[in-house]
Write a protein that holds these residues in place. Sequence first.
Motif, PDB file in Angstrom:
ATOM      1  N   GLU A 191       0.827  -1.206   0.000  1.00 18.50           N
ATOM      2  CA  GLU A 191       0.000   0.000   0.000  1.00 18.50           C
ATOM      3  C   GLU A 191       0.859   1.252   0.000  1.00 18.50           C
ATOM      4  OE1 GLU A 191      -4.063  -1.063   2.387  1.00 18.50           O
ATOM      5  OE2 GLU A 191      -2.351  -0.407   3.593  1.00 18.50           O
ATOM      6  N   CYS A 192       0.363   2.254  -0.707  1.00 14.66           N
ATOM      7  CA  CYS A 192       0.864   3.624  -0.627  1.00 14.66           C
ATOM      8  C   CYS A 192      -0.399   4.475  -0.603  1.00 14.66           C
ATOM      9  CB  CYS A 192       1.747   3.966  -1.820  1.00 14.66           C
ATOM     10  SG  CYS A 192       2.301   5.689  -1.825  1.00 14.66           S
ATOM     11  N   ILE A 193      -0.770   4.903   0.587  1.00 23.34           N
ATOM     12  CA  ILE A 193      -2.039   5.602   0.781  1.00 23.34           C
ATOM     13  C   ILE A 193      -1.818   7.110   0.725  1.00 23.34           C
ATOM     14  CG2 ILE A 193      -4.033   5.928   2.304  1.00 23.34           C
ATOM     15  CD1 ILE A 193      -3.748   3.044   1.251  1.00 23.34           C
ATOM     16  N   CYS A 194      -2.528   7.751  -0.203  1.00 20.59           N
ATOM     17  CA  CYS A 194      -2.473   9.198  -0.336  1.00 20.59           C
ATOM     18  C   CYS A 194      -3.167   9.829   0.867  1.00 20.59           C
ATOM     19  CB  CYS A 194      -3.169   9.630  -1.632  1.00 20.59           C
ATOM     20  SG  CYS A 194      -3.382  11.422  -1.782  1.00 20.59           S
ATOM     21  N   PRO A 195      -2.520  10.808   1.529  1.00 19.16           N
ATOM     22  CA  PRO A 195      -3.153  11.453   2.680  1.00 19.16           C
ATOM     23  C   PRO A 195      -4.340  12.339   2.293  1.00 19.16           C
ATOM     24  CG  PRO A 195      -1.105  12.552   2.153  1.00 19.16           C
ATOM     25  CD  PRO A 195      -1.191  11.356   1.253  1.00 19.16           C
TER      26      PRO A 195
ATOM     27  N   GLU B  97      -6.689   7.040  -1.139  1.00 16.31           N
ATOM     28  CA  GLU B  97      -6.652   5.907  -2.067  1.00 16.31           C
ATOM     29  C   GLU B  97      -5.277   5.245  -2.045  1.00 16.31           C
ATOM     30  OE1 GLU B  97      -9.157   4.579  -3.889  1.00 16.31           O
ATOM     31  OE2 GLU B  97     -10.517   6.034  -2.956  1.00 16.31           O
ATOM     32  N   ASN B  98      -5.258   3.944  -2.320  1.00 13.66           N
ATOM     33  CA  ASN B  98      -4.024   3.189  -2.426  1.00 13.66           C
ATOM     34  C   ASN B  98      -3.482   3.355  -3.851  1.00 13.66           C
ATOM     35  OD1 ASN B  98      -1.933   1.376  -2.409  1.00 13.66           O
ATOM     36  ND2 ASN B  98      -3.193  -0.419  -2.026  1.00 13.66           N
ATOM     37  N   ILE B  99      -2.327   3.984  -3.974  1.00 10.14           N
ATOM     38  CA  ILE B  99      -1.759   4.236  -5.300  1.00 10.14           C
ATOM     39  C   ILE B  99      -0.586   3.305  -5.609  1.00 10.14           C
ATOM     40  CG2 ILE B  99      -2.577   6.618  -5.383  1.00 10.14           C
ATOM     41  CD1 ILE B  99       0.276   7.510  -4.617  1.00 10.14           C
ATOM     42  N   ALA B 100      -0.391   2.249  -4.824  1.00  5.13           N
ATOM     43  CA  ALA B 100       0.745   1.339  -5.011  1.00  5.13           C
ATOM     44  C   ALA B 100       0.720   0.653  -6.369  1.00  5.13           C
ATOM     45  CB  ALA B 100       0.783   0.295  -3.901  1.00  5.13           C
ATOM     46  N   SER B 101      -0.443   0.442  -6.942  1.00  5.19           N
ATOM     47  CA  SER B 101      -0.512  -0.245  -8.231  1.00  5.19           C
ATOM     48  C   SER B 101      -0.470   0.715  -9.420  1.00  5.19           C
ATOM     49  CB  SER B 101      -1.781  -1.102  -8.302  1.00  5.19           C
ATOM     50  OG  SER B 101      -2.923  -0.282  -8.212  1.00  5.19           O
ATOM     51  N   GLU B 102      -0.360   2.020  -9.145  1.00  8.00           N
ATOM     52  CA  GLU B 102      -0.260   3.020 -10.214  1.00  8.00           C
ATOM     53  C   GLU B 102       1.169   3.034 -10.772  1.00  8.00           C
ATOM     54  OE1 GLU B 102      -2.947   4.798 -11.282  1.00  8.00           O
ATOM     55  OE2 GLU B 102      -4.092   3.630  -9.827  1.00  8.00           O
ATOM     56  N   ASP B 103       1.373   3.724 -11.879  1.00  4.39           N
ATOM     57  CA  ASP B 103       2.709   3.933 -12.438  1.00  4.39           C
ATOM     58  C   ASP B 103       3.529   4.709 -11.399  1.00  4.39           C
ATOM     59  OD1 ASP B 103       4.984   4.756 -13.772  1.00  4.39           O
ATOM     60  OD2 ASP B 103       3.920   5.697 -15.423  1.00  4.39           O
ATOM     61  N   TRP B 104       4.675   4.184 -11.034  1.00  6.62           N
ATOM     62  CA  TRP B 104       5.467   4.769  -9.954  1.00  6.62           C
ATOM     63  C   TRP B 104       6.258   6.000 -10.370  1.00  6.62           C
ATOM     64  CZ3 TRP B 104       7.803   0.447  -6.402  1.00  6.62           C
ATOM     65  CH2 TRP B 104       6.753  -0.260  -5.818  1.00  6.62           C
TER      66      TRP B 104
ATOM     67  N   ILE C 181       6.174  13.737   1.086  1.00  6.37           N
ATOM     68  CA  ILE C 181       6.275  12.283   0.939  1.00  6.37           C
ATOM     69  C   ILE C 181       6.057  11.546   2.261  1.00  6.37           C
ATOM     70  CG2 ILE C 181       8.783  12.119   1.283  1.00  6.37           C
ATOM     71  CD1 ILE C 181       8.772  10.136  -1.139  1.00  6.37           C
ATOM     72  N   HIS C 182       6.429  12.190   3.374  1.00  4.66           N
ATOM     73  CA  HIS C 182       6.304  11.536   4.673  1.00  4.66           C
ATOM     74  C   HIS C 182       4.875  11.535   5.213  1.00  4.66           C
ATOM     75  CE1 HIS C 182      10.671  12.273   4.391  1.00  4.66           C
ATOM     76  NE2 HIS C 182      10.669  11.024   4.811  1.00  4.66           N
ATOM     77  N   LYS C 183       3.954  12.164   4.507  1.00  2.00           N
ATOM     78  CA  LYS C 183       2.535  12.137   4.897  1.00  2.00           C
ATOM     79  C   LYS C 183       1.820  10.929   4.290  1.00  2.00           C
ATOM     80  CE  LYS C 183       2.558  16.308   6.805  1.00  2.00           C
ATOM     81  NZ  LYS C 183       2.608  16.476   8.215  1.00  2.00           N
ATOM     82  N   PHE C 184       2.435  10.300   3.277  1.00  2.00           N
ATOM     83  CA  PHE C 184       1.868   9.092   2.683  1.00  2.00           C
ATOM     84  C   PHE C 184       2.124   7.914   3.618  1.00  2.00           C
ATOM     85  CE2 PHE C 184       2.074  11.907  -0.856  1.00  2.00           C
ATOM     86  CZ  PHE C 184       1.156  11.457  -1.794  1.00  2.00           C
ATOM     87  N   THR C 185       1.242   6.941   3.594  1.00  2.00           N
ATOM     88  CA  THR C 185       1.392   5.745   4.417  1.00  2.00           C
ATOM     89  C   THR C 185       1.817   4.588   3.526  1.00  2.00           C
ATOM     90  OG1 THR C 185      -0.352   6.530   5.883  1.00  2.00           O
ATOM     91  CG2 THR C 185       0.218   4.191   6.025  1.00  2.00           C
TER      92      THR C 185
ATOM     93  N   ASP D 244       6.681  -0.504   5.555  1.00  2.32           N
ATOM     94  CA  ASP D 244       7.287   0.812   5.677  1.00  2.32           C
ATOM     95  C   ASP D 244       8.458   0.988   4.707  1.00  2.32           C
ATOM     96  OD1 ASP D 244       7.385   3.333   6.771  1.00  2.32           O
ATOM     97  OD2 ASP D 244       8.236   2.713   8.693  1.00  2.32           O
ATOM     98  N   TRP D 245       8.503   2.136   4.037  1.00  5.92           N
ATOM     99  CA  TRP D 245       9.622   2.553   3.199  1.00  5.92           C
ATOM    100  C   TRP D 245      10.204   3.815   3.822  1.00  5.92           C
ATOM    101  CZ3 TRP D 245       9.521   2.103  -2.789  1.00  5.92           C
ATOM    102  CH2 TRP D 245       9.133   0.807  -3.167  1.00  5.92           C
ATOM    103  N   GLY D 246      11.437   4.171   3.446  1.00  5.93           N
ATOM    104  CA  GLY D 246      12.068   5.372   3.966  1.00  5.93           C
ATOM    105  C   GLY D 246      12.523   6.285   2.838  1.00  5.93           C
TER     106      GLY D 246
END
Length: 180
Positions: free
Chosen positions: A93-97, A101-108, A133-137, A141-143
């Motif tokens: 998951e990469c959740i937009c604050p 929405e979960n944008i993990a499956s979108e073009d990176w 970037i640090h507001k996204f979940t 966990d990524w850094g």
Amino acid sequence: MSEHSITVVPRQSSYPDNKIKAKEILDWLTSQDIVKPTLSDCILSSDNGYAISDGARQVTNIPDELPFDLITNGLEIITNRQVFHTGENGMEECICPNCKENIASEDWSFFNDWDEQKSNNLTCPLCNVATDIHKFTFSPDWGFSDLGFTFWNWSDLTDEFISEFRQKLGCDISIVYTHI
């Protein structure tokens, strides 16, 4: 055999005086005999790192599983902007604050401006809002920073050690588990 690492990353894209802080952290770790004070070929990089030392037994939950018998067993200190990702562990998951929405499956490609140091923001490809970037979940966990401390092949770090690391960095941190 595969390799894995645990990386402690400040939740700041540009850590102030990152090279000075890197040396302070290294001095702390060597004073506790957690890593050796001299550089050696002990990490997965063309650079050298700081080999594991006996004090590491005090900062891991499973000291018997520390990599004293492995060539890749040290601390890598990174002081350039980098995405600290999970390797084969991927991103669920990469959740937009903003839009949630979960944008993990979108073009990176939304990472490009951050990676190229044009911005500290990501622009959500769904709602088109730029946010730090640090507001996204991220899950796992990524850094995202210009400072990171990667422990190669170490067993899980204790909560106390992670807490002390956070205190010494003076900010919130991400713990990134990478599998290669």
